[in-house]
Design an enzyme around this catalytic site. Structure first.
Site, mmCIF file in Angstrom:
data_model
loop_
_atom_site.group_PDB
_atom_site.id
_atom_site.type_symbol
_atom_site.label_atom_id
_atom_site.label_comp_id
_atom_site.label_asym_id
_atom_site.label_seq_id
_atom_site.Cartn_x
_atom_site.Cartn_y
_atom_site.Cartn_z
ATOM 1 N N ASP A 157 -12.697 4.264 -3.173
ATOM 2 C CA ASP A 157 -13.160 2.905 -3.449
ATOM 3 C C ASP A 157 -14.179 2.865 -4.589
ATOM 4 O O ASP A 157 -14.550 1.769 -5.029
ATOM 5 C CB ASP A 157 -13.810 2.289 -2.197
ATOM 6 C CG ASP A 157 -12.773 1.736 -1.225
ATOM 7 O OD1 ASP A 157 -11.721 1.262 -1.693
ATOM 8 O OD2 ASP A 157 -13.015 1.782 -0.005
ATOM 9 N N GLU A 215 -5.568 7.004 0.303
ATOM 10 C CA GLU A 215 -6.036 6.222 1.450
ATOM 11 C C GLU A 215 -5.022 6.231 2.600
ATOM 12 O O GLU A 215 -5.402 6.280 3.765
ATOM 13 C CB GLU A 215 -6.326 4.774 1.026
ATOM 14 C CG GLU A 215 -6.870 3.956 2.182
ATOM 15 C CD GLU A 215 -7.162 2.500 1.830
ATOM 16 O OE1 GLU A 215 -6.896 2.068 0.702
ATOM 17 O OE2 GLU A 215 -7.661 1.805 2.728
ATOM 18 N N ASP A 241 -6.314 4.936 -4.466
ATOM 19 C CA ASP A 241 -6.390 3.759 -3.602
ATOM 20 C C ASP A 241 -5.240 2.878 -4.063
ATOM 21 O O ASP A 241 -5.316 2.219 -5.102
ATOM 22 C CB ASP A 241 -7.735 3.040 -3.751
ATOM 23 C CG ASP A 241 -7.916 1.962 -2.689
ATOM 24 O OD1 ASP A 241 -6.909 1.533 -2.113
ATOM 25 O OD2 ASP A 241 -9.068 1.546 -2.457
ATOM 26 N N ILE A 290 -3.702 0.112 -3.023
ATOM 27 C CA ILE A 290 -4.134 -1.278 -3.227
ATOM 28 C C ILE A 290 -5.567 -1.342 -2.745
ATOM 29 O O ILE A 290 -5.837 -1.144 -1.569
ATOM 30 C CB ILE A 290 -3.288 -2.305 -2.433
ATOM 31 C CG1 ILE A 290 -1.868 -2.393 -2.992
ATOM 32 C CG2 ILE A 290 -3.948 -3.694 -2.507
ATOM 33 C CD1 ILE A 290 -1.007 -3.467 -2.340
ATOM 34 N N ASP A 291 -6.468 -1.579 -3.665
ATOM 35 C CA ASP A 291 -7.858 -1.789 -3.278
ATOM 36 C C ASP A 291 -8.071 -3.299 -3.273
ATOM 37 O O ASP A 291 -7.627 -3.993 -4.193
ATOM 38 C CB ASP A 291 -8.774 -1.117 -4.311
ATOM 39 C CG ASP A 291 -10.240 -1.262 -3.937
ATOM 40 O OD1 ASP A 291 -10.545 -1.221 -2.727
ATOM 41 O OD2 ASP A 291 -11.062 -1.408 -4.856
ATOM 42 N N THR A 336 -7.135 -5.271 -0.371
ATOM 43 C CA THR A 336 -5.900 -5.774 0.260
ATOM 44 C C THR A 336 -6.047 -7.249 0.664
ATOM 45 O O THR A 336 -5.086 -8.003 0.580
ATOM 46 C CB THR A 336 -5.542 -4.944 1.506
ATOM 47 O OG1 THR A 336 -6.739 -4.655 2.203
ATOM 48 C CG2 THR A 336 -4.910 -3.642 1.135
ATOM 49 N N ASP A 351 0.836 -1.217 0.000
ATOM 50 C CA ASP A 351 0.000 0.000 0.000
ATOM 51 C C ASP A 351 0.864 1.259 0.000
ATOM 52 O O ASP A 351 0.660 2.171 -0.808
ATOM 53 C CB ASP A 351 -0.885 0.050 1.253
ATOM 54 C CG ASP A 351 -1.998 -0.979 1.227
ATOM 55 O OD1 ASP A 351 -2.609 -1.217 2.281
ATOM 56 O OD2 ASP A 351 -2.249 -1.555 0.160
HETATM 57 N N1 LIG Z 1 -17.530 -2.440 6.649
HETATM 58 C C1 LIG Z 1 -17.218 -2.145 5.400
HETATM 59 N N2 LIG Z 1 -18.204 -1.972 4.475
HETATM 60 C C2 LIG Z 1 -17.914 -1.675 3.201
HETATM 61 N N3 LIG Z 1 -16.642 -1.522 2.741
HETATM 62 C C3 LIG Z 1 -15.628 -1.667 3.605
HETATM 63 C C4 LIG Z 1 -15.854 -1.985 4.975
HETATM 64 N N4 LIG Z 1 -14.647 -2.066 5.594
HETATM 65 C C5 LIG Z 1 -13.705 -1.805 4.635
HETATM 66 N N5 LIG Z 1 -14.292 -1.560 3.448
HETATM 67 C C6 LIG Z 1 -13.683 -1.183 2.178
HETATM 68 O O1 LIG Z 1 -13.849 -2.249 1.264
HETATM 69 C C7 LIG Z 1 -12.775 -2.144 0.346
HETATM 70 C C8 LIG Z 1 -12.636 -3.406 -0.430
HETATM 71 O O2 LIG Z 1 -13.815 -3.630 -1.150
HETATM 72 P P1 LIG Z 1 -14.206 -5.069 -1.681
HETATM 73 O O3 LIG Z 1 -14.808 -5.833 -0.558
HETATM 74 O O4 LIG Z 1 -15.170 -4.753 -2.763
HETATM 75 O O5 LIG Z 1 -12.949 -5.695 -2.168
HETATM 76 C C9 LIG Z 1 -11.615 -1.812 1.219
HETATM 77 O O6 LIG Z 1 -10.653 -1.183 0.438
HETATM 78 P P2 LIG Z 1 -9.081 -1.472 0.733
HETATM 79 O O7 LIG Z 1 -8.847 -2.908 0.455
HETATM 80 O O8 LIG Z 1 -8.454 -0.540 -0.231
HETATM 81 O O9 LIG Z 1 -8.834 -1.084 2.157
HETATM 82 C C10 LIG Z 1 -12.210 -0.887 2.276
HETATM 83 O O10 LIG Z 1 -12.006 0.477 1.975
HETATM 84 MG MG LIG Z 2 -10.109 0.318 -1.280
HETATM 85 MG MG LIG Z 3 -6.645 0.351 -0.306
HETATM 86 MG MG LIG Z 4 -7.417 -0.197 3.271
#
Ligand SMILES: Nc1ncnc2c1ncn2[C@@H]1O[C@H](COP(=O)(O)O)[C@@H](OP(=O)(O)O)[C@H]1O
Ligand SMILES: [Mg+2]
Ligand SMILES: [Mg+2]
Ligand SMILES: [Mg+2]
Length: 354
Positions: A289, A71, A143, A145-146, A148, A48
């Site tokens: 996101d 982020e 973002d 790494i989206d 993670t 990240d």
């Molecule tokens: N309770 C929650 N409800 C919805 N999204 C959430 C969450 N907690 C974290 N996230 C977000 O969900 C993203 C990932 O989405 P997905 O589930 O579609 O892969 C995460 O991005 P990061 O991985 O960049 O932190 C984070 O920002």
């Molecule tokens: Mg994300």
């Molecule tokens: Mg991220």
């Molecule tokens: Mg994150």
């Protein structure tokens, strides 16, 4: 005619490609070989931070006046206890930044063999992502790494960059290093970049920036729909989306991927619906996101709203405000899903009252 954002587009593709180099190196060296265990949160953090350092330092060179909503921040890296992590990130970010110039790269963006960056400048670049956002003006979202969780599992993740002007996303680029180029052939080469410019369409490129393919969301009959949703049940309610699927008589199983790769897949005709439903009170969706993915969907001819059918608002700051989830699909499917959601939530409310 709307602006073409030619330089910004070229820049964003170059920045995402460089960041992909950094995250791929982190995965191959640290995650795959289990040099660090999967419970250890540092591989994520290394990836990240390194990716944000790469994109943010390039942005600072290319568009010094533009604020950035990223982020991550560098507080942990600046602490004495962050020394080892800091050194690793500086090395990884520099490796990606000094890699040879490729098609579309511009040396003035701080990249290429002669461009080693100091520790301080990379930490400062990460911290440039602290902009609070808002209704007016021009700003970028990163973002780094989206998804993670997906990154750690060796599954889908995405590197996401967008340009917002006066609350409207104008440019979105999403790099998906692990996504097959051909959706019908999972064994095809992996690595796609999705690009959208408002008013100028959406396309998919290979990870090296070639083979541009225009994207359009086809109308999918309910019998062929598959919901694209999060792998993580904590990020999107699988039980409520299951009820919606039942109402729509969707028989095919959901496709669960981490990250904005889901928006890319929807835009190239997979699944037919992106659905994300709040799992509880308290969490607010972050603009990084959804900003690039939302434009990709719109430029591929689809609609994106919250679960009530209202537009997402990118002018509220770093978040989308009160969380009503996200629904994206082709036009007809979108209205069917919103109606089914209304029925599903009414049924849930009535059951709660009884
Ligand atoms: N309770 C929650 N409800 C919805 N999204 C959430 C969450 N907690 C974290 N996230 C977000 O969900 C993203 C990932 O989405 P997905 O589930 O579609 O892969 C995460 O991005 P990061 O991985 O960049 O932190 C984070 O920002
Ligand atoms: Mg994300
Ligand atoms: Mg991220
Ligand atoms: Mg994150």
């Amino acid at each position: 005619m709307s602006l073409t954002y030619t330089t910004e587009r070229q820049f964003a593709i170059a920045a995402v490609r460089r960041a992909c180099k950094a995250t791929t190196a982190v995965f191959n060296r640290l995650v795959k070989n289990e040099t660090l265990t999967k419970d250890d949160k540092s591989p994520v953090t290394v990836g990240d931070y390194a990716a944000q350092a790469v994109i943010s330092s390039m942005l600072h060179r290319a568009f010094p006046a533009d604020p950035i909503i990223g982020e991550e921040d560098a507080a942990e890296l600046r602490a004495e206890s962050g020394k080892e992590l800091r050194e690793r990130i500086v090395q990884l970010a520099n490796e990606a930044l000094i890699a040879d110039l490729e098609l579309g790269d511009v040396e003035d963006w701080g990249i290429g063999p002669r461009q080693e960056h100091s520790t301080e400048s990379l930490l400062d670049a990460i911290d440039k992502g602290n902009y609070e956002g808002g209704r007016d003006g021009r700003m970028w979202t990163i973002d780094p790494i989206d998804g993670t969780k997906g990154f750690l599992r060796g599954e889908q993740y995405a590197i996401c960059l967008s340009l917002i002007e006066n609350s409207q996303v104008q440019l979105g680029v999403i790099g998906c290093p692990n996504l097959p180029v051909d959706p019908r052939d999972p064994s095809s080469a992996h690595g796609c970049i999705f690009v959208a410019v408002r008013g100028h369409g959406a396309e998919q490129l290979t990870i090296s920036g070639g083979r541009p393919t225009p994207l359009a969301i086809p109308e999918t009959p309910p019998s062929e729909l598959q919901f694209l949703e999060s792998v993580e049940a904590a990020h999107s309610s699988h039980s409520l989306s299951g009820k919606v699927a039942e109402i729509l008589e969707v028989t095919r199983p959901p496709i669960r991927y981490d990250s904005q790769a889901k928006y890319g897949c929807l835009s190239r005709g997979e699944g037919g619906v992106y659905i994300r439903l709040p799992t509880g009170v308290g969490y607010t969706e972050k603009i990084w996101d959804h900003a690039p993915g939302s434009l990709l969907v719109e430029e591929a001819g689809g609609i994106i709203t919250d679960s009530r059918g209202l537009p997402l608002d990118f002018g509220l700051g770093r978040t989308l405000g009160e969380n009503h989830g996200v629904v994206a699909a082709g036009k007809q499917t979108h209205s069917r899903v919103i109606e089914a959601l209304r029925r599903a939530t009414t049924a849930v409310d009535e059951k709660a009252k009884a």
